[in-house]
Design an enzyme around this catalytic site. Structure first.
Site, PDB file in Angstrom:
ATOM      1  N   ARG A 141       3.416  -7.052   5.673  1.00 33.05           N
ATOM      2  CA  ARG A 141       3.852  -7.102   4.273  1.00 33.05           C
ATOM      3  C   ARG A 141       4.520  -8.426   3.942  1.00 33.05           C
ATOM      4  O   ARG A 141       4.851  -8.699   2.783  1.00 33.05           O
ATOM      5  CB  ARG A 141       4.851  -5.968   3.975  1.00 33.05           C
ATOM      6  CG  ARG A 141       4.256  -4.582   4.060  1.00 33.05           C
ATOM      7  CD  ARG A 141       5.333  -3.519   3.890  1.00 33.05           C
ATOM      8  NE  ARG A 141       5.562  -3.175   2.505  1.00 33.05           N
ATOM      9  CZ  ARG A 141       5.086  -2.073   1.913  1.00 33.05           C
ATOM     10  NH1 ARG A 141       4.359  -1.215   2.584  1.00 33.05           N
ATOM     11  NH2 ARG A 141       5.338  -1.827   0.652  1.00 33.05           N
ATOM     12  N   TYR A 144       3.634 -10.966   1.115  1.00 31.18           N
ATOM     13  CA  TYR A 144       4.070 -10.592  -0.228  1.00 31.18           C
ATOM     14  C   TYR A 144       5.597 -10.694  -0.338  1.00 31.18           C
ATOM     15  O   TYR A 144       6.116 -11.392  -1.209  1.00 31.18           O
ATOM     16  CB  TYR A 144       3.602  -9.171  -0.523  1.00 31.18           C
ATOM     17  CG  TYR A 144       3.914  -8.669  -1.907  1.00 31.18           C
ATOM     18  CD1 TYR A 144       3.231  -9.165  -3.012  1.00 31.18           C
ATOM     19  CD2 TYR A 144       4.882  -7.682  -2.117  1.00 31.18           C
ATOM     20  CE1 TYR A 144       3.506  -8.688  -4.295  1.00 31.18           C
ATOM     21  CE2 TYR A 144       5.165  -7.200  -3.387  1.00 31.18           C
ATOM     22  CZ  TYR A 144       4.472  -7.706  -4.472  1.00 31.18           C
ATOM     23  OH  TYR A 144       4.739  -7.238  -5.729  1.00 31.18           O
ATOM     24  N   PHE A 190      -3.394   9.007  -5.672  1.00 32.11           N
ATOM     25  CA  PHE A 190      -3.257  10.464  -5.797  1.00 32.11           C
ATOM     26  C   PHE A 190      -4.020  10.980  -7.021  1.00 32.11           C
ATOM     27  O   PHE A 190      -4.686  12.015  -6.950  1.00 32.11           O
ATOM     28  CB  PHE A 190      -1.774  10.871  -5.896  1.00 32.11           C
ATOM     29  CG  PHE A 190      -1.023  10.803  -4.576  1.00 32.11           C
ATOM     30  CD1 PHE A 190      -1.640  10.374  -3.409  1.00 32.11           C
ATOM     31  CD2 PHE A 190       0.314  11.186  -4.510  1.00 32.11           C
ATOM     32  CE1 PHE A 190      -0.950  10.307  -2.195  1.00 32.11           C
ATOM     33  CE2 PHE A 190       1.020  11.130  -3.301  1.00 32.11           C
ATOM     34  CZ  PHE A 190       0.387  10.680  -2.153  1.00 32.11           C
TER      35      PHE A 190
HETATM   36  P1  NAD Z   1      -2.109  -6.710 -10.716  1.00 32.48           P
HETATM   37  O1  NAD Z   1      -2.728  -6.976  -9.393  1.00 32.48           O
HETATM   38  O2  NAD Z   1      -2.724  -5.689 -11.592  1.00 32.48           O
HETATM   39  O3  NAD Z   1      -1.967  -8.047 -11.552  1.00 32.48           O
HETATM   40  C1  NAD Z   1      -1.863  -9.316 -10.981  1.00 32.48           C
HETATM   41  C2  NAD Z   1      -2.754 -10.261 -11.767  1.00 32.48           C
HETATM   42  O4  NAD Z   1      -2.625 -11.577 -11.219  1.00 32.48           O
HETATM   43  C3  NAD Z   1      -4.240  -9.897 -11.681  1.00 32.48           C
HETATM   44  O5  NAD Z   1      -4.813  -9.958 -12.956  1.00 32.48           O
HETATM   45  C4  NAD Z   1      -4.812 -10.973 -10.760  1.00 32.48           C
HETATM   46  O6  NAD Z   1      -6.183 -11.219 -10.991  1.00 32.48           O
HETATM   47  C5  NAD Z   1      -3.920 -12.148 -11.076  1.00 32.48           C
HETATM   48  N1  NAD Z   1      -3.837 -13.137 -10.003  1.00 32.48           N
HETATM   49  C6  NAD Z   1      -3.642 -12.928  -8.678  1.00 32.48           C
HETATM   50  N2  NAD Z   1      -3.615 -14.085  -8.013  1.00 32.48           N
HETATM   51  C7  NAD Z   1      -3.785 -15.076  -8.943  1.00 32.48           C
HETATM   52  C8  NAD Z   1      -3.837 -16.489  -8.885  1.00 32.48           C
HETATM   53  N3  NAD Z   1      -3.711 -17.145  -7.721  1.00 32.48           N
HETATM   54  N4  NAD Z   1      -4.032 -17.165 -10.024  1.00 32.48           N
HETATM   55  C9  NAD Z   1      -4.182 -16.530 -11.213  1.00 32.48           C
HETATM   56  N5  NAD Z   1      -4.144 -15.197 -11.338  1.00 32.48           N
HETATM   57  C10 NAD Z   1      -3.940 -14.474 -10.206  1.00 32.48           C
HETATM   58  O7  NAD Z   1      -0.581  -6.327 -10.415  1.00 32.48           O
HETATM   59  P2  NAD Z   1       0.573  -5.819 -11.385  1.00 32.48           P
HETATM   60  O8  NAD Z   1       1.002  -4.498 -10.912  1.00 32.48           O
HETATM   61  O9  NAD Z   1       0.192  -5.991 -12.798  1.00 32.48           O
HETATM   62  O10 NAD Z   1       1.727  -6.840 -11.015  1.00 32.48           O
HETATM   63  C11 NAD Z   1       2.059  -7.942 -11.837  1.00 32.48           C
HETATM   64  C12 NAD Z   1       3.250  -8.661 -11.244  1.00 32.48           C
HETATM   65  O11 NAD Z   1       4.363  -7.784 -11.140  1.00 32.48           O
HETATM   66  C13 NAD Z   1       2.983  -9.182  -9.825  1.00 32.48           C
HETATM   67  O12 NAD Z   1       3.563 -10.458  -9.688  1.00 32.48           O
HETATM   68  C14 NAD Z   1       3.676  -8.186  -8.949  1.00 32.48           C
HETATM   69  O13 NAD Z   1       4.101  -8.759  -7.738  1.00 32.48           O
HETATM   70  C15 NAD Z   1       4.838  -7.748  -9.813  1.00 32.48           C
HETATM   71  N6  NAD Z   1       5.293  -6.396  -9.453  1.00 32.48           N
HETATM   72  C16 NAD Z   1       4.580  -5.296  -9.820  1.00 32.48           C
HETATM   73  C17 NAD Z   1       5.027  -4.024  -9.434  1.00 32.48           C
HETATM   74  C18 NAD Z   1       4.297  -2.773  -9.829  1.00 32.48           C
HETATM   75  O14 NAD Z   1       4.759  -1.688  -9.454  1.00 32.48           O
HETATM   76  N7  NAD Z   1       3.243  -2.802 -10.576  1.00 32.48           N
HETATM   77  C19 NAD Z   1       6.187  -3.909  -8.663  1.00 32.48           C
HETATM   78  C20 NAD Z   1       6.858  -5.065  -8.288  1.00 32.48           C
HETATM   79  C21 NAD Z   1       6.417  -6.303  -8.699  1.00 32.48           C
HETATM   80  N1  UDP Z   2       1.319   6.232   0.045  1.00 29.82           N
HETATM   81  C1  UDP Z   2       0.791   7.432   0.478  1.00 29.82           C
HETATM   82  N2  UDP Z   2      -0.530   7.684   0.217  1.00 29.82           N
HETATM   83  C2  UDP Z   2      -1.324   6.826  -0.464  1.00 29.82           C
HETATM   84  C3  UDP Z   2      -0.776   5.597  -0.915  1.00 29.82           C
HETATM   85  C4  UDP Z   2       0.553   5.331  -0.632  1.00 29.82           C
HETATM   86  O1  UDP Z   2       1.474   8.254   1.096  1.00 29.82           O
HETATM   87  O2  UDP Z   2      -2.508   7.154  -0.669  1.00 29.82           O
HETATM   88  C5  UDP Z   2       2.756   5.970   0.299  1.00 29.82           C
HETATM   89  C6  UDP Z   2       3.051   4.625   0.951  1.00 29.82           C
HETATM   90  O3  UDP Z   2       2.965   4.730   2.366  1.00 29.82           O
HETATM   91  C7  UDP Z   2       4.475   4.388   0.476  1.00 29.82           C
HETATM   92  C8  UDP Z   2       4.497   4.982  -0.932  1.00 29.82           C
HETATM   93  O4  UDP Z   2       3.404   5.909  -0.961  1.00 29.82           O
HETATM   94  O5  UDP Z   2       5.394   5.091   1.274  1.00 29.82           O
HETATM   95  C9  UDP Z   2       4.340   3.963  -2.050  1.00 29.82           C
HETATM   96  O6  UDP Z   2       3.204   3.173  -1.769  1.00 29.82           O
HETATM   97  P1  UDP Z   2       2.616   2.070  -2.761  1.00 29.82           P
HETATM   98  O7  UDP Z   2       1.564   1.346  -2.018  1.00 29.82           O
HETATM   99  O8  UDP Z   2       2.280   2.698  -4.052  1.00 29.82           O
HETATM  100  O9  UDP Z   2       3.846   1.116  -3.077  1.00 29.82           O
HETATM  101  P2  UDP Z   2       4.912   0.332  -2.166  1.00 29.82           P
HETATM  102  O10 UDP Z   2       4.804   0.785  -0.739  1.00 29.82           O
HETATM  103  O11 UDP Z   2       4.543  -1.097  -2.346  1.00 29.82           O
HETATM  104  O12 UDP Z   2       6.198   0.723  -2.764  1.00 29.82           O
END
Ligand code: NAD
Ligand code: UDP
Length: 310
Positions: A141, A144, A190
């Site tokens: 991980r 990231y 899910f």
């Molecule tokens: P997502 O994967 O749907 O969106 C990410 C977007 O970035 C995509 O459209 C992808 O094509 C684009 N992208 C990736 N690499 C790129 C690059 N090198 N150049 C240009 N575009 C690029 O994810 P999301 O859930 O919408 O997340 C958006 C942001 O929020 C991310 O930075 C993510 O780390 C952050 N974030 C999201 C969550 C969540 O729960 N959704 C939680 C924590 C942080």
């Molecule tokens: N997870 C799970 N089954 C799935 C996908 C995810 O049990 O099919 C669990 C995963 O191991 C983690 C939690 O759900 O404990 C959240 O996972 P997700 O990938 O959504 O987000 P993150 O781990 O980045 O918070």
């Protein structure tokens, strides 16, 4: 009318953000390389003359004059960010440098979409912004987690050294329409499994916890954060403090979809955080923000979305 750049604008959160910013009368430029994003997420915005899409990878420099930059580009689900880990960390780190250089040059405000993953598998629960986290620097991980941590460092160094007006938000698990059906995240997995009558896969015991924020709530938090005065840099946690076990989530999705799917237990994911829940006192105090959408209500909308695309 403001001119606003959204990197990652074709992704799950980015597309909701672009829509909201356009609704508020702004001009929006969406930058995306479509790694995990999709034109389907933004097709409804394409007829808007104030919306522009540019295919670009933010690991490469980019120049444009705007008032604000929301830096969201980065794959966010473990399956996607582990697919090409070097590109993932490059996107976080080089992407941050390129966008901060741009913000510095054009004197724009810039918001970084950081993550609760900066806390790693936390020893402190729930997680306040002051907690420095417990992150494995060499695990699967790390591309990231460490990429996002380094991006935060860059944001604060550009602020201290170059006076860039920064805003850093740490996003906790967020869900809703426009999630990628195959991104492997727990809510999309899910729901898709339940709707397709496949087994619901719990990794590990299912006793690990997460707190789930609906996308509309999160976008409201983004916008409030961007519009704070210059003294507010963050980091500010944005997420829903209501905590659920993964097993509770599986049972709720089965109940709400009326699915006949069975729950199966699989091996736990490596370095999987066991507990996660934000302290949102800062967001409440600085932004007057807290989530308003309950999990059941948000899941209803998300299930409807997946029914439409599967
Ligand atoms: P997502 O994967 O749907 O969106 C990410 C977007 O970035 C995509 O459209 C992808 O094509 C684009 N992208 C990736 N690499 C790129 C690059 N090198 N150049 C240009 N575009 C690029 O994810 P999301 O859930 O919408 O997340 C958006 C942001 O929020 C991310 O930075 C993510 O780390 C952050 N974030 C999201 C969550 C969540 O729960 N959704 C939680 C924590 C942080
Ligand atoms: N997870 C799970 N089954 C799935 C996908 C995810 O049990 O099919 C669990 C995963 O191991 C983690 C939690 O759900 O404990 C959240 O996972 P997700 O990938 O959504 O987000 P993150 O781990 O980045 O918070």
């Amino acid at each position: 009318m403001k001119k606003i750049l959204v990197t990652g604008g074709a992704g799950f959160l980015g597309s909701h953000l672009c829509e909201r910013l356009l609704k508020e009368g702004n001009e929006v430029i969406c930058l995306d390389n479509y790694f995990t994003g999709s034109k389907r997420n933004i097709v409804s915005l394409m007829n808007n003359p104030y919306f522009e899409v540019i295919r670009h990878d933010i690991t490469q420099p980019f120049y444009i004059v705007v008032d604000q930059i929301y830096n969201l580009a980065c794959p966010a689900s473990p399956i996607h960010y582990q697919y090409d880990p070097i590109q993932t960390i490059n996107t976080s780190v080089m992407g941050a440098v390129n966008m901060l250089e741009l913000a510095h040059r054009i004197n724009a405000k810039i918001l970084q979409a950081s993550t609760s993953e900066v806390y790693g598998d936390p020893f402190v629960h729930p997680q306040p912004e002051e907690y420095w986290g417990n992150v494995n620097p060499i695990g699967v991980r790390s591309c990231y987690d460490e990429g996002k941590r380094c991006a935060e460092t860059l944001f604060f160094d550009y602020h201290r050294q170059n006076n860039v007006d920064i805003k850093v938000v740490r996003i906790f698990n967020t869900y809703g329409p426009h999630m990628h059906p195959n991104d492997g995240r727990v809510i999309s997995n899910f729901i898709v499994q339940a709707l397709q009558g496949k087994d619901i896969t719990i990794y590990g015991t299912g006793e690990q916890t997460r707190s789930f924020c609906y996308c509309d709530d999160l976008i409201e938090g983004f916008i409030r954060m961007m519009n704070t005065d210059d003294s507010v840099t963050g980091p500010v946690n944005l997420g829903n403090p209501k905590e659920f076990t993964i097993k509770q989530l599986a049972e709720l999705v089965i109940e709400m979809t009326g699915s006949k799917s069975k729950i199966v237990y699989q091996e736990a994911a490596q370095d999987d955080p066991q507990q996660r829940k934000p302290v949102i006192d800062k967001a409440k105090a600085l932004l007057g923000w807290e989530p308003t959408v309950q999990l059941r209500e948000g899941l209803e909308k998300t299930i409807e979305y997946f029914k439409g695309i599967l």
